[in-house]
Scaffold this motif. Structure first.
Motif, short mmCIF file in Angstrom:
data_model
loop_
_atom_site.label_atom_id
_atom_site.label_comp_id
_atom_site.label_asym_id
_atom_site.label_seq_id
_atom_site.Cartn_x
_atom_site.Cartn_y
_atom_site.Cartn_z
N ILE A 123 52.05 59.81 49.94
CA ILE A 123 51.98 58.38 49.67
C ILE A 123 50.52 58.09 49.34
O ILE A 123 49.67 58.08 50.23
N PHE A 124 50.23 57.92 48.06
CA PHE A 124 48.85 57.81 47.59
C PHE A 124 48.47 56.34 47.44
O PHE A 124 49.07 55.60 46.66
N CYS A 125 47.45 55.92 48.20
CA CYS A 125 47.04 54.52 48.24
C CYS A 125 45.83 54.27 47.34
O CYS A 125 44.95 55.13 47.20
N PHE A 126 45.77 53.08 46.79
CA PHE A 126 44.67 52.69 45.91
C PHE A 126 44.73 51.17 45.76
O PHE A 126 45.75 50.54 46.05
N GLY A 127 43.62 50.59 45.29
CA GLY A 127 43.61 49.15 45.09
C GLY A 127 42.20 48.60 45.05
O GLY A 127 41.25 49.25 45.51
N GLU A 128 42.08 47.42 44.51
CA GLU A 128 40.77 46.84 44.27
C GLU A 128 40.30 45.96 45.43
O GLU A 128 41.12 45.47 46.23
N GLU A 129 39.00 45.76 45.52
CA GLU A 129 38.42 44.82 46.47
C GLU A 129 38.38 43.43 45.84
O GLU A 129 38.61 43.26 44.64
N LEU A 130 38.06 42.44 46.67
CA LEU A 130 38.06 41.05 46.19
C LEU A 130 37.07 40.86 45.05
O LEU A 130 37.37 40.18 44.06
N LYS A 131 35.90 41.48 45.15
CA LYS A 131 34.89 41.31 44.11
C LYS A 131 35.39 41.86 42.77
O LYS A 131 35.02 41.34 41.70
N ASP A 132 36.21 42.89 42.82
CA ASP A 132 36.75 43.45 41.59
C ASP A 132 37.73 42.49 40.92
O ASP A 132 37.71 42.33 39.69
N ARG A 133 38.55 41.85 41.72
CA ARG A 133 39.50 40.90 41.16
C ARG A 133 38.78 39.65 40.66
O ARG A 133 39.11 39.11 39.60
N GLN A 134 37.79 39.20 41.41
CA GLN A 134 37.06 38.00 41.00
C GLN A 134 36.29 38.21 39.70
O GLN A 134 36.10 37.28 38.93
N SER A 135 35.88 39.45 39.46
CA SER A 135 35.16 39.77 38.22
C SER A 135 36.09 40.27 37.12
O SER A 135 35.64 40.74 36.08
N ASN A 136 37.40 40.16 37.39
CA ASN A 136 38.42 40.57 36.42
C ASN A 136 38.31 42.06 36.08
O ASN A 136 38.62 42.48 34.97
N ASN A 137 37.90 42.85 37.09
CA ASN A 137 37.73 44.29 36.90
C ASN A 137 38.81 45.08 37.63
O ASN A 137 38.72 46.32 37.73
N HIS A 138 39.83 44.39 38.15
CA HIS A 138 40.79 45.03 39.03
C HIS A 138 41.63 46.09 38.31
O HIS A 138 41.95 47.12 38.89
N PHE A 139 41.97 45.86 37.06
CA PHE A 139 42.76 46.86 36.34
C PHE A 139 41.95 48.14 36.13
O PHE A 139 42.48 49.25 36.24
N ASN A 140 40.66 48.00 35.82
CA ASN A 140 39.82 49.17 35.62
C ASN A 140 39.67 49.98 36.90
O ASN A 140 39.73 51.21 36.88
N VAL A 141 39.48 49.29 38.03
CA VAL A 141 39.32 49.97 39.31
C VAL A 141 40.57 50.79 39.63
O VAL A 141 40.49 51.97 40.00
N VAL A 142 41.71 50.17 39.47
CA VAL A 142 42.97 50.86 39.76
C VAL A 142 43.16 52.05 38.82
O VAL A 142 43.56 53.14 39.24
N GLU A 143 42.87 51.86 37.55
CA GLU A 143 43.03 52.96 36.60
C GLU A 143 42.13 54.15 36.96
O GLU A 143 42.58 55.30 36.93
#
Length: 249
Positions: A123-143
């Protein structure tokens, strides 16, 4: 067809007696569901947990493991130790392991390889921090987390992989990604896998959502087409709450 899965991550909670009580409550009272149920108990309880759920459809998972086969790694647990007691599923890459124990994507890739060598399900976990989502970088972080941690695998390896998207800002905070936000990210993840591995792998990998899932929001989150269940933290420590979440799938 991909599985629906509800996995309870107990983290560092419960003593031995409390753990046995909770496992028995879940075993005896679990509502009818089409979901596979996974319990990730602390290490000291794993062998007894495997014994208690024998003959049921409940799976027992470890919360972590070391990447080495064995050796001078005081306090660590190897894949062969886990499989020798009947544990064939392991959570890797949880945000708390990444944050508190500084686990990198490269390290996690090694752990994944070791787990797969022992025919374990990851079960492989991943995900963005709040600063990543606020800067609209969440898709890049996850990728990047997926590419660096998993995209060295072969197509056939993916039958042993379960993905768990966990926005870090929604873990233990009472903040939850909206069902629409969860679906948006899960669809992005599935599309990314499709581009790299093809439709068959993408459509058959289960993608769980983790982040303050509770009985009152589980059904709406799980109803989204690309959300295949949940990795549950706090609510998995109470049988009634856990049952409420299972019933939502």
């Amino acid at each position: 067809m991909r599985k629906n899965i509800v996995a309870g991550n107990w983290k560092m909670n419960k003593d031995y007696g409390q753990a046995l009580t909770l496992i028995n409550e879940i075993k005896e009272g679990k509502p009818a569901s089409n979901a596979e149920i996974v319990l990730a108990t602390p290490f000291p309880f794993l062998a007894k947990a495997v014994e208690l759920v024998e003959g049921t459809d409940i799976q027992i998972a470890a919360q972590n493991m070391h990447q080495a086969e064995g050796g001078a790694f005081t306090g660590e647990i190897s894949a062969s130790m886990l499989t020798s007691i009947g544990v064939h599923t392991v959570i890797l890459g949880h945000s708390e392991r990444r944050a508190y124990f500084h686990e990198t994507d490269a390290l996690l890739a090694n752990k994944v390889d070791t787990a797969l060598k022992h025919d374990m399900t990851v079960i492989f976990c991943f995900g963005e921090e709040l600063k990543d989502r606020q800067s609209n970088n969440h898709f890049n972080v996850v990728e990047y987390q997926l590419r660096d941690g998993l995209f060295h695998l072969k197509n056939e390896d993916w039958k042993h992989i379960v993905l768990a998207y966990e926005p870090v800002w929604a873990i233990g905070t009472d903040e939850t990604a909206s069902p629409e936000q969860a679906q948006e990210m899960h669809a992005f993840i599935r599309n990314l896998i499709q581009k790299v591995y093809g439709t068959d792998v993408a459509e058959n990998v289960s993608i769980l959502y983790g982040g303050s899932v509770k009985p009152d929001n589980a059904k709406e989150i799980f109803s989204k087409p690309d959300v295949d269940g949940g990795l549950i933290g706090g609510a998995a420590l109470n049988a009634t709450d856990f049952f409420g979440i299972i019933s939502g799938i």
